[in-house]
Scaffold this motif. Structure first.
Motif, PDB file in Angstrom:
ATOM      1  N   GLU A  57       0.833  -1.210   0.000  1.00 64.41           N
ATOM      2  CA  GLU A  57       0.000   0.000   0.000  1.00 64.41           C
ATOM      3  C   GLU A  57       0.863   1.254   0.000  1.00 64.41           C
ATOM      4  O   GLU A  57       0.540   2.251  -0.646  1.00 64.41           O
ATOM      5  N   ARG A  61       0.835   4.183  -2.765  1.00 62.78           N
ATOM      6  CA  ARG A  61       0.489   5.544  -2.336  1.00 62.78           C
ATOM      7  C   ARG A  61       1.588   6.547  -2.679  1.00 62.78           C
ATOM      8  O   ARG A  61       1.320   7.663  -3.076  1.00 62.78           O
ATOM      9  N   ALA A 282     -10.668   7.597  11.547  1.00 66.36           N
ATOM     10  CA  ALA A 282      -9.785   6.595  10.927  1.00 66.36           C
ATOM     11  C   ALA A 282     -10.561   5.502  10.199  1.00 66.36           C
ATOM     12  O   ALA A 282      -9.986   4.480   9.819  1.00 66.36           O
ATOM     13  N   GLU A 285      -9.237   4.757   6.640  1.00 68.10           N
ATOM     14  CA  GLU A 285      -7.988   3.988   6.642  1.00 68.10           C
ATOM     15  C   GLU A 285      -8.267   2.520   6.982  1.00 68.10           C
ATOM     16  O   GLU A 285      -7.701   1.605   6.382  1.00 68.10           O
ATOM     17  N   GLU A 286      -9.158   2.315   7.944  1.00 68.77           N
ATOM     18  CA  GLU A 286      -9.538   0.947   8.319  1.00 68.77           C
ATOM     19  C   GLU A 286     -10.115   0.206   7.104  1.00 68.77           C
ATOM     20  O   GLU A 286      -9.737  -0.933   6.813  1.00 68.77           O
ATOM     21  N   ARG A 288      -9.673   0.863   3.937  1.00 63.19           N
ATOM     22  CA  ARG A 288      -8.625   0.623   2.913  1.00 63.19           C
ATOM     23  C   ARG A 288      -7.811  -0.619   3.254  1.00 63.19           C
ATOM     24  O   ARG A 288      -7.541  -1.466   2.412  1.00 63.19           O
ATOM     25  N   PHE A 289      -7.439  -0.720   4.524  1.00 62.92           N
ATOM     26  CA  PHE A 289      -6.620  -1.857   4.943  1.00 62.92           C
ATOM     27  C   PHE A 289      -7.395  -3.167   4.788  1.00 62.92           C
ATOM     28  O   PHE A 289      -6.884  -4.146   4.241  1.00 62.92           O
ATOM     29  N   LEU A 310      -0.018  -1.308  10.679  1.00 64.99           N
ATOM     30  CA  LEU A 310       0.201   0.064  11.160  1.00 64.99           C
ATOM     31  C   LEU A 310       1.676   0.307  11.492  1.00 64.99           C
ATOM     32  O   LEU A 310       2.229   1.361  11.179  1.00 64.99           O
ATOM     33  N   GLU A 313       3.525   0.787   8.317  1.00 67.81           N
ATOM     34  CA  GLU A 313       3.127   2.045   7.671  1.00 67.81           C
ATOM     35  C   GLU A 313       3.839   3.243   8.337  1.00 67.81           C
ATOM     36  O   GLU A 313       4.402   4.097   7.653  1.00 67.81           O
ATOM     37  N   ASP A 317       6.690   5.558   6.544  1.00 71.60           N
ATOM     38  CA  ASP A 317       6.461   7.001   6.407  1.00 71.60           C
ATOM     39  C   ASP A 317       7.626   7.793   7.001  1.00 71.60           C
ATOM     40  O   ASP A 317       8.118   8.753   6.406  1.00 71.60           O
ATOM     41  N   THR A 340      -5.752   6.808  14.512  1.00 73.86           N
ATOM     42  CA  THR A 340      -5.580   5.635  13.655  1.00 73.86           C
ATOM     43  C   THR A 340      -6.700   4.632  13.953  1.00 73.86           C
ATOM     44  O   THR A 340      -7.476   4.832  14.890  1.00 73.86           O
TER      45      THR A 340
END
Lengths: 391, 326
Positions: A57, A61, A282, A285-286, A288-289, A310, A313, A317, A340
């Protein structure tokens, strides 16, 4: 003529390749170690799945390739050290994620500190790990957060006065039992029954009778699946007059509901994350995962997979933003503060999560209804629960 | 099936000299790389426990399924002596070996009076009892939470050289290698001694041994005490190497099973065979099978072991090393 044409083509191809290379950001080398074999294999494999989804991911991204190096530490402390020696020493990764169990994370994080490589774990909750004040050590979850979900629910929602705590003698369950006891005592809640039992215990009636005789309103069982099955069946046989049964991990799973049937109803359990329990900020994001995980592995993710995701990720980042230097990665991780899917994440100076709180849910009609904390709750707690004789 | 070159036979001394010589030079060949050395340390610890186990099983014919008990006992004894009693880690490691002997006599003397598989069963139960003690003696062992920060052996200075056991994998590698040499040397001396001859006699036929006046109980107890001493010593080294102890890892059943596997693989009829077996299985698993299958690598290892048992039942070295006459 032909030779000149060929030469021109080769030159053009070379220039194009060079331009592409110059334009693309260099791949990030991320290390991961987990017990993919041995006694902790089930947890380690889920953790690695989450980490893989995070790497994929992240690449989608940002357009930055991730060179993920995964090492199976075989659930052995010596191999966990070797994992870091390989990832940090040979592969020269910019950061390491993973690790499951304090007995593996303890020595592995010590090695990471020696290599000055940022290390983020999601599977070790022992408070002594962060007491070493390693500058490279970070974790997303730790014991006080689990204990807080139970203790706060008992104090704030149930307003109980007397609680019985039975706990498996294993490391994590002993620590959560002691942490909850301390938090309850600090809140003025009595714990007249605080009993340890060994793994493999099959008769819990003597311990449950102590809870009954002491007039406990809440029964807290810090254990594992067989312990819940045993205590709940014995509680039903004794018609134990407690208003709530609260367990630690593994409550409310399909296996739990299948094994206990109606007896699983109204039982409380703790979790870090279950599908649909992310705070509002969040939820995207949840989703998407979960979607990416289902597409990749054709199954629903567990909370262990979510934690693996997480951790990778955040590490990726920080590495990308900081350029890969360990000090910069550490600074960025220490400065992060985000909402998150597991709640607000920020780290203190020891690398512990400042705001980590597990969720407490109640099993109702085979579903898990989160009742604490309030901002993640999906319903009200049914307290007191119905008597054992009616379930 | 005949292994390639199976006609070649060497003495145990030659095989051991080649093996220990290769061990001494291996770090040079590996450019002192910490990762390779940390894998080799794990292999050497396993190899030493396998040689210790084989003192009891290979020399005296008494099979133990509970050496994890001695390993964990040594690990805890040394950590507690160093951290609670303030002993030097070196002295604590020796003390752990003595604790292993004391406990081995406590368990061995009554169980060796029984015939049949009772010793194997008793020692299996004993390992579990010790694990439960470590879990429940919270004030001494830290209970299930374990012990953090077990100190490394204090640094040694030889001339201008310093062996720093806290950070240097090379220092730990050579210490583990020396421990293996010590265990093997003790096993060789034991086999050559009167006690060793008695052990061979007990191994061959216990009743006949008793008939010709061999003190069977004392002979078995001696083999167990030597085996327990070195297994506990290696447990102590492990604790000071990993710096962390908990009942699950110190008394892990793998410390009972893997030495047997290594001994079978390398050859129980030789004293150096189990050590060679430990290095080969660890090396193949780590550097070959794990690269082929990230999480299914132990399947290859199982298949390889099955192949050795079927086609070379005396192990890798069993048919190649001439045993000295006793």
């Amino acid at each position: 003529m032909i030779a000149r044409k060929t030469w021109r083509l080769v030159l053009a191809a070379g220039l194009a390749a060079a331009w592409t290379q110059a334009g693309a950001a260099p791949a990030i080398k991320l290390g991961a170690h987990a017990p993919e074999t041995g006694s902790l294999a089930k947890h380690g494999q889920e953790q690695v799945k989450g980490i893989r989804v995070a790497a994929e991911e992240f690449s989608k991204r940002t357009g930055i390739a991730v060179d993920l190096k995964v090492y199976d530490d075989e659930s052995q402390p010596q191999k966990a050290v070797a994992a870091v020696e390989k990832l940090a020493g040979i592969e020269k990764v910019a950061g390491i994620v993973g690790g499951y169990g304090s007995n593996l994370v303890g020595p592995a994080s010590e090695a990471a500190e020696r290599y000055d490589t940022p290390y983020m774990t999601t599977g070790a909750v022992d408070t002594k790990l962060s007491a070493r004040h390693f500058k490279n050590f970070f974790r997303l979850n730790y014991m006080p957060g689990y204990a807080a979900a139970q203790a706060n629910t008992i104090r704030e929602l149930f307003q109980a006065k007397k609680v019985a705590i039975l706990f498996n003698s294993q490391s994590a369950t002993t620590e959560i039992a002691e942490a909850v006891k301390g938090q309850l005592a600090a809140g003025g809640v009595q714990v007249p029954v605080f009993e340890k039992f060994e793994k493999g215990t099959t008769n819990y009636k003597p311990l449950l009778l102590k809870a009954r005789d002491a007039g406990c309103e809440v029964l807290l069982v810090e254990g594992y699946f067989p312990d819940y099955v045993g205590t709940i069946k014995d509680a039903k046989i004794l018609a134990l007059p407690v208003k709530a049964y609260v367990g630690a991990w593994g409550i409310g799973t399909p296996e739990f509901i299948r094994e206990l049937g109606p007896m699983s109803e109204f039982v409380y359990g703790t979790s870090i994350w279950e599908m649909g329990t992310a705070p509002k900020a969040a939820r995207a994001e949840e989703a998407r995962f979960v979607e990416a995980y289902r597409a990749r592995f054709k199954e629903d993710p567990s909370y262990i997979a979510m934690l693996g995701y997480l951790s990778a990720e955040y590490m990726l980042d920080a590495i990308a933003k900081g350029g890969g230097a360990a000090a910069r990665t550490r600074d960025l991780l220490r400065a992060m503060d985000a909402v998150t899917p597991i709640g607000r994440v920020a780290f203190d100076e020891k690398g512990d999560p400042r705001h980590f709180t597990a969720v407490l849910f109640q099993t109702r009609a085979g579903k898990q209804v989160v009742v604490y904390p309030r901002d993640r709750a999906g319903g009200e707690a049914k307290y007191p629960a119905v008597p054992w004789s009616t379930r | 099936m005949r292994w390639p070159g199976s006609g070649l036979r060497v003495t145990e001394g030659t095989a051991a000299a080649l093996f220990f010589g290769a061990l001494a030079l291996l770090p040079l060949a590996l450019s002192f790389n910490p990762y390779y050395l940390s894998i080799l340390v794990a292999a050497l610890v396993l190899g030493s426990v396998a040689v210790s186990w084989n003192v009891l099983a290979g020399l005296c014919g008494q099979v133990s399924f509970g050496h994890a008990g001695f390993f964990g006992l040594g690990a805890y004894a040394s950590a507690i002596l160093a951290m609670r009693a303030g002993w030097s880690p070196w002295l604590a490691m020796a003390g752990a070996g003595v604790a292993g002997v004391a406990v081995s006599l406590l368990i061995g003397l009554p169980s060796f009076k029984l015939r049949g598989p009772y010793f194997a069963l008793a020692i299996l139960g004993f390992a579990e009892v010790l694990k439960l003690l470590a879990l429940n003696l919270d004030s001494l062992t830290g209970g299930s939470q374990g012990i953090f920060g077990v100190p490394p052996p204090t640094a040694l200075r030889l001339g201008g050289l310093t062996a720093d056991f806290e950070a240097s994998r090379t220092a730990n590698y050579y210490l583990a290698g020396l421990l293996l040499l010590l265990v093997w040397g003790a096993a060789v001396l034991l086999r050559r001694s009167r006690a060793g001859v008695a052990m061979a006699t007990v191994h061959a036929d216990e009743e006949a041994a008793a008939g010709i006046g061999v003190p069977v109980l004392r002979t078995k107890a001696t083999a167990l005490a030597v085996s327990a001493f070195f297994t506990a010593l290696l447990g102590a080294f492990y604790a000071h190497y990993v710096h962390y102890l908990d009942p699950d890892s110190a008394f892990d059943g793998a410390w009972s099973i893997m030495p047997i596997v290594a001994a079978l693989f390398g050859g129980m009829s030789t004293l150096v065979g189990p050590a060679v077996g430990a290095l080969v299985i660890t090396g193949l698993d780590e550097f070959l099978f794990k690269r082929l299958f990230e999480s299914g690598h132990q399947l290859f290892f199982g298949l390889l072991l099955a192949a050795v048992i079927v086609w070379a039942p005396s192990g890798l070295l069993g048919g190649r090393v001439r045993r000295p006459t006793t």
